[in-house]
Design a protein around this motif. Structure first.
Motif, mmCIF file in Angstrom:
data_model
loop_
_atom_site.group_PDB
_atom_site.id
_atom_site.type_symbol
_atom_site.label_atom_id
_atom_site.label_comp_id
_atom_site.label_asym_id
_atom_site.label_seq_id
_atom_site.Cartn_x
_atom_site.Cartn_y
_atom_site.Cartn_z
ATOM 1 N N MET A 1 42.433 57.865 -59.314
ATOM 2 C CA MET A 1 41.063 58.123 -58.873
ATOM 3 C C MET A 1 40.918 57.712 -57.413
ATOM 4 N N GLY A 2 40.240 58.542 -56.626
ATOM 5 C CA GLY A 2 40.076 58.274 -55.206
ATOM 6 C C GLY A 2 39.023 57.213 -54.943
ATOM 7 N N GLN A 3 38.966 56.810 -53.704
ATOM 8 C CA GLN A 3 37.975 55.835 -53.254
ATOM 9 C C GLN A 3 36.645 56.559 -53.025
ATOM 10 N N LEU A 4 35.542 55.937 -53.422
ATOM 11 C CA LEU A 4 34.218 56.539 -53.292
ATOM 12 C C LEU A 4 33.378 55.808 -52.253
ATOM 13 N N ASN A 5 32.472 56.555 -51.619
ATOM 14 C CA ASN A 5 31.555 55.937 -50.669
ATOM 15 C C ASN A 5 30.239 55.584 -51.356
ATOM 16 N N VAL A 6 29.339 54.955 -50.598
ATOM 17 C CA VAL A 6 28.069 54.486 -51.165
ATOM 18 C C VAL A 6 27.161 55.623 -51.623
ATOM 19 N N LEU A 7 27.475 56.847 -51.216
ATOM 20 C CA LEU A 7 26.688 58.007 -51.640
ATOM 21 C C LEU A 7 27.286 58.672 -52.874
ATOM 22 N N GLU A 29 38.470 51.120 -47.272
ATOM 23 C CA GLU A 29 38.704 51.194 -48.715
ATOM 24 C C GLU A 29 38.745 49.809 -49.349
ATOM 25 N N ASN A 30 38.714 49.802 -50.653
ATOM 26 C CA ASN A 30 38.801 48.559 -51.416
ATOM 27 C C ASN A 30 39.881 48.738 -52.469
ATOM 28 N N ARG A 31 41.000 48.073 -52.252
ATOM 29 C CA ARG A 31 42.097 48.102 -53.222
ATOM 30 C C ARG A 31 42.123 46.833 -54.072
ATOM 31 N N GLY A 32 41.160 45.945 -53.841
ATOM 32 C CA GLY A 32 41.097 44.705 -54.599
ATOM 33 C C GLY A 32 41.910 43.570 -54.005
ATOM 34 N N ASP A 33 42.524 43.788 -52.831
ATOM 35 C CA ASP A 33 43.359 42.747 -52.236
ATOM 36 C C ASP A 33 42.808 42.227 -50.908
ATOM 37 N N ASP A 34 41.583 42.579 -50.571
ATOM 38 C CA ASP A 34 40.965 42.168 -49.311
ATOM 39 C C ASP A 34 39.884 41.138 -49.591
ATOM 40 N N PRO A 35 40.172 39.845 -49.383
ATOM 41 C CA PRO A 35 39.173 38.814 -49.670
ATOM 42 C C PRO A 35 37.934 38.914 -48.779
ATOM 43 N N THR A 101 31.581 54.217 -45.830
ATOM 44 C CA THR A 101 31.349 52.868 -46.347
ATOM 45 C C THR A 101 31.624 52.864 -47.843
ATOM 46 N N HIS A 102 32.516 51.977 -48.260
ATOM 47 C CA HIS A 102 32.978 51.959 -49.647
ATOM 48 C C HIS A 102 31.870 51.559 -50.622
ATOM 49 N N MET A 103 31.898 52.185 -51.784
ATOM 50 C CA MET A 103 30.907 51.944 -52.825
ATOM 51 C C MET A 103 30.787 50.470 -53.219
ATOM 52 N N SER A 104 31.876 49.718 -53.154
ATOM 53 C CA SER A 104 31.819 48.305 -53.551
ATOM 54 C C SER A 104 30.902 47.484 -52.649
ATOM 55 N N THR A 105 30.532 48.028 -51.500
ATOM 56 C CA THR A 105 29.575 47.361 -50.616
ATOM 57 C C THR A 105 28.259 47.123 -51.340
ATOM 58 N N LEU A 106 27.929 47.993 -52.292
ATOM 59 C CA LEU A 106 26.658 47.891 -53.010
ATOM 60 C C LEU A 106 26.576 46.650 -53.891
ATOM 61 N N GLU A 107 27.694 45.936 -54.059
ATOM 62 C CA GLU A 107 27.670 44.647 -54.755
ATOM 63 C C GLU A 107 27.010 43.579 -53.885
ATOM 64 N N TYR A 108 26.921 43.841 -52.572
ATOM 65 C CA TYR A 108 26.408 42.862 -51.612
ATOM 66 C C TYR A 108 25.134 43.305 -50.908
ATOM 67 N N VAL A 109 24.989 44.612 -50.741
ATOM 68 C CA VAL A 109 23.910 45.165 -49.915
ATOM 69 C C VAL A 109 23.234 46.301 -50.667
ATOM 70 N N ASP A 110 21.905 46.363 -50.573
ATOM 71 C CA ASP A 110 21.158 47.456 -51.197
ATOM 72 C C ASP A 110 21.377 48.757 -50.434
ATOM 73 N N LEU A 111 21.479 49.844 -51.171
ATOM 74 C CA LEU A 111 21.650 51.147 -50.552
ATOM 75 C C LEU A 111 20.485 51.462 -49.610
ATOM 76 N N ALA A 112 19.280 51.053 -49.971
ATOM 77 C CA ALA A 112 18.117 51.312 -49.112
ATOM 78 C C ALA A 112 18.293 50.650 -47.744
ATOM 79 N N ASP A 113 18.868 49.453 -47.712
ATOM 80 C CA ASP A 113 19.097 48.761 -46.439
ATOM 81 C C ASP A 113 20.175 49.468 -45.627
ATOM 82 N N LEU A 114 21.212 49.946 -46.308
ATOM 83 C CA LEU A 114 22.250 50.708 -45.606
ATOM 84 C C LEU A 114 21.671 52.006 -45.049
#
Length: 122
Positions: A1-7, A29-35, A101-114
């Motif tokens: 599965m490919g990487q998805l953006n916030v949209l 991207e987010n591969r799970g290895d970037d702290p 912008t990677h979808m995992s950003t939404l764990e930290y920031v609201d889409l409305a703010d982005l």
């Protein structure tokens, strides 16, 4: 599965000049290895550079030993989701390229703010 953006679409490259991304492949991207969660594709501003420098991450000074020329306003760069959120809360956030912008950003920031900081088209 490919990487998805916030949209919800396919993640688009952020920048290859300068080359960005935790893996230096041009993508936030987010591969799970970037702290640091370098998942926000930001269009850099003077205000964001100053904010980041004041908080311990100088992105404007060249570091040739790492092949880093330093960022300038207008460059696009994968920034840490937490740092972008801090800058947003301080009124110093740079614009965001939503498609890159990677979808995992939404764990930290609201889409409305982005969306409120969506970068205008080039």
């Amino acid at each position: 599965m490919g990487q998805l953006n916030v949209l919800g679409g396919d993640l688009q490259p952020c920048s290859t000049d300068p080359v960005t991304g935790f893996h230096r492949n041009g993508c936030c991207e987010n591969r799970g290895d970037d702290p640091g969660m370098h998942t926000v594709c930001g269009r850099i501003t003077d205000e964001f550079l100053e904010f980041s420098k004041a908080h311990g991450n100088d992105l404007s000074t060249p570091m040739p030993e790492y092949g880093f020329a330093g960022l300038k306003p207008g460059d696009q760069w994968c920034v840490c989701a937490d740092r972008w959120k801090e800058a947003f809360e301080a009124g110093q956030a740079c614009d965001v390229v939503l498609e890159s912008t990677h979808m995992s950003t939404l764990e930290y920031v609201d889409l409305a703010d982005l969306r409120a900081h969506a970068a205008p088209p080039d």
